[in-house]
Design a protein around this motif. Structure first.
Motif, PDB file in Angstrom:
ATOM      1  N   SER A   1       0.786  -1.260   0.078  1.00 52.19           N
ATOM      2  CA  SER A   1      -0.118   0.051  -0.125  1.00 52.19           C
ATOM      3  C   SER A   1       0.942   1.374   0.020  1.00 52.19           C
ATOM      4  CB  SER A   1      -0.875  -0.112   1.251  1.00 52.19           C
ATOM      5  OG  SER A   1      -1.803  -1.094   1.123  1.00 52.19           O
TER       6      SER A   1
ATOM      7  N   SER B   1      -9.973  -5.789   3.993  1.00 48.54           N
ATOM      8  CA  SER B   1      -9.669  -5.257   5.428  1.00 48.54           C
ATOM      9  C   SER B   1      -9.238  -6.363   6.261  1.00 48.54           C
ATOM     10  CB  SER B   1     -10.917  -4.642   6.134  1.00 48.54           C
ATOM     11  OG  SER B   1     -12.048  -5.790   6.130  1.00 48.54           O
TER      12      SER B   1
ATOM     13  N   SER C   1      -4.332   0.698   5.573  1.00 46.12           N
ATOM     14  CA  SER C   1      -5.177   1.129   4.306  1.00 46.12           C
ATOM     15  C   SER C   1      -4.802   0.556   3.077  1.00 46.12           C
ATOM     16  CB  SER C   1      -5.176   2.574   4.232  1.00 46.12           C
ATOM     17  OG  SER C   1      -6.023   2.961   3.357  1.00 46.12           O
TER      18      SER C   1
ATOM     19  N   LYS D   1      -4.404   4.137   0.653  1.00 45.87           N
ATOM     20  CA  LYS D   1      -4.064   5.318   1.185  1.00 45.87           C
ATOM     21  C   LYS D   1      -2.776   5.051   1.902  1.00 45.87           C
ATOM     22  CE  LYS D   1      -8.278   7.708   1.711  1.00 45.87           C
ATOM     23  NZ  LYS D   1      -9.258   6.771   0.988  1.00 45.87           N
TER      24      LYS D   1
ATOM     25  N   ASP E   1      -3.580   2.532  10.451  1.00 49.51           N
ATOM     26  CA  ASP E   1      -4.364   2.747  11.711  1.00 49.51           C
ATOM     27  C   ASP E   1      -4.102   1.931  12.817  1.00 49.51           C
ATOM     28  OD1 ASP E   1      -6.569   3.488  13.353  1.00 49.51           O
ATOM     29  OD2 ASP E   1      -8.057   3.606  11.653  1.00 49.51           O
TER      30      ASP E   1
ATOM     31  N   GLN F   1      -9.828   5.127  10.074  1.00 49.67           N
ATOM     32  CA  GLN F   1     -10.668   4.046   9.128  1.00 49.67           C
ATOM     33  C   GLN F   1     -10.969   2.940  10.101  1.00 49.67           C
ATOM     34  OE1 GLN F   1      -8.140   3.471   5.713  1.00 49.67           O
ATOM     35  NE2 GLN F   1      -8.998   5.432   4.892  1.00 49.67           N
ATOM     36  N   HIS F   2     -10.062   2.382  10.961  1.00 44.51           N
ATOM     37  CA  HIS F   2     -10.214   1.157  11.592  1.00 44.51           C
ATOM     38  C   HIS F   2     -11.499   1.268  12.874  1.00 44.51           C
ATOM     39  CE1 HIS F   2      -9.425  -2.623  13.176  1.00 44.51           C
ATOM     40  NE2 HIS F   2      -8.949  -2.282  14.206  1.00 44.51           N
TER      41      HIS F   2
ATOM     42  N   MET G   1     -13.184  -0.993   7.499  1.00 49.63           N
ATOM     43  CA  MET G   1     -12.892  -0.182   6.392  1.00 49.63           C
ATOM     44  C   MET G   1     -13.209   0.028   5.317  1.00 49.63           C
ATOM     45  SD  MET G   1      -9.678  -0.025   8.014  1.00 49.63           S
ATOM     46  CE  MET G   1      -8.441   0.504   6.833  1.00 49.63           C
TER      47      MET G   1
END
Length: 396
Positions: free
Chosen positions: A50, A66, A92, A95, A99, A273-274, A309
């Motif tokens: 990522s 996720s 992520s 991105k 997280d 996000q998490h 996610m």
């Protein structure tokens, strides 16, 4: 033009519950990654592959979901009466972001096995046969977790006949106890951050919902399925193929995070996000799970679908299962009401891949609900071990 070579980092690729992740010993990481910060995040992002604008993580160990974009760092515990410190990083996919705000309950099932096999548990407490009790300090959420890992002839027993919906093959059962799983106020307040088991929750341009906000296992928002226009029997494609629905869920989640006190402004949810998770619940119904298995009305106490996610999870996150079990044990929550109400110490819920049983012990003290522990069974297995490689300039 010259290019930096790759470096090798010892690592183990493990399945824990219905998730997979790359596990590291803290002191095996490059020096710059042995403490939190930019270098650590850069290495983990590169390991997993990522950020990937294609959303596939082809150039890394991640599986583009996720459940498979996860990393774990373990070390001998710095906490009294604990064996191992467990730090979880949710990477992520699209991105450049790791997280660190919560735990992974599924990968918790693999932590004890890794710790035993990698010298993080004292030999004196490891039985030749039977169960090895590993006390885990979950560093993300500052909580104690106990794993009961089966041993056979001095080795971690991985094979067995325990079946877990969402996992293709049977394996050895690992029982996990999440002690005092409710939040103690560090991140968003008490177990019920608003003080209520059900709140009226308004989301601009979407609507007003009854919702249960709970900090247990992981901060979670529960809403009734029919209030969102769903039945509660949905599978992944029913939600994940609908971009408009996913955007609506994310907006609800962002406003829920603010409602819980986890963020000050909804714009901050993009960097969180998490957590919190968002889930919808309904009374038992018959449906066909993603494996083709038929789930009948009598097979469950309620149905739960949860997003992780930004996508509907293929089964159920372990930490969200703790939240489900805890909420089910407390009369009046939406989870409890979907399960028929009353007091209960265990619940079997239906998810997209099948069913799962989780127990929780809840008591009232001075008018406040306290949960002593939540218990569930998972399994774990080493998939590959050796080294992962990342370009040397990742350390810069």
């Amino acid at each position: 033009m010259s290019f930096a070579p790759q470096i090798k980092i010892p690592a183990t690729y493990m399945r824990g519950g219905t998730s997979k992740g790359v596990f590291f010993k803290l002191d095996d990481l490059p020096q710059g990654a042995q403490q939190p910060g930019r270098i650590r995040d850069q290495i983990l992002l590169r390991v997993i592959g990522s950020p990937d604008p294609y959303g596939k993580q082809i150039d890394g160990m991640g599986g583009a979901t996720s459940s498979t974009s996860k990393t774990v760092i373990l070390s001998k515990s710095t906490q009294p009466e604990h064996d191992v410190d467990y730090l979880f990083g949710q990477v992520s996919i699209d991105k450049a972001f790791v997280d660190w705000s919560g735990n992974c309950g599924n990968l918790t099932a693999a932590v004890g096995a890794f710790a035993i096999s990698n010298g993080l548990v004292d030999d004196a407490q490891i039985p030749e046969n039977g169960l090895c009790t590993v006390r885990i300090w979950q560093a993300n959420i500052q909580k104690t977790i106990i794993a009961h890992v089966p041993m056979a002839n001095g080795q971690v027993q991985e094979m067995g006949d325990f079946e877990l919906d969402g996992v293709t093959f049977p394996a050895a059962e690992v029982q996990i106890e999440f002690l005092d799983p409710a939040d103690d106020g560090e991140d968003g307040g008490a177990m019920f951050p608003t003080g209520n088991v059900v709140d009226q929750f308004e989301v601009p341009d979407i609507g007003t919902f009854d919702a249960t906000f709970i900090n247990a296992g992981i901060p979670t928002i529960f809403i009734e399925a029919d209030a969102l226009g769903y039945k509660g029997t949905e599978l992944q494609d029913d939600i994940n193929s609908d971009a408009q629905a996913l955007a609506r869920f994310e907006k609800i989640r962002a406003y829920g995070a603010k409602f819980m006190g986890l963020i000050q402004d909804v714009s901050e949810s993009a960097q969180r996000q998490h957590t919190p998770k968002i889930a919808f619940v309904s009374a038992p119904q018959s449906y066909t799970a993603s494996s083709g298995k038929e789930i009948g009305n009598a097979d469950t106490d309620l149905l739960v679908r949860a997003l992780s996610m930004g996508k509907l999870h293929h089964a159920m996150m372990g930490t969200a299962a703790v939240a489900i079990g805890t909420a089910a044990a407390i009369p009046g929550t939406l989870v409890n009401l979907a399960a028929g109400g009353g007091e209960r110490e265990a619940v079997r819920f239906g998810h997209p891949s099948g069913t799962l049983r989780v127990g929780a012990q809840a008591v009232q003290e001075n008018g406040q609900w306290i949960v002593k522990k939540a218990v569930m069974s998972r399994s774990a297995r080493v998939l590959m071990e050796g080294w992962v490689r990342v370009p040397a300039d990742t350390l810069q």
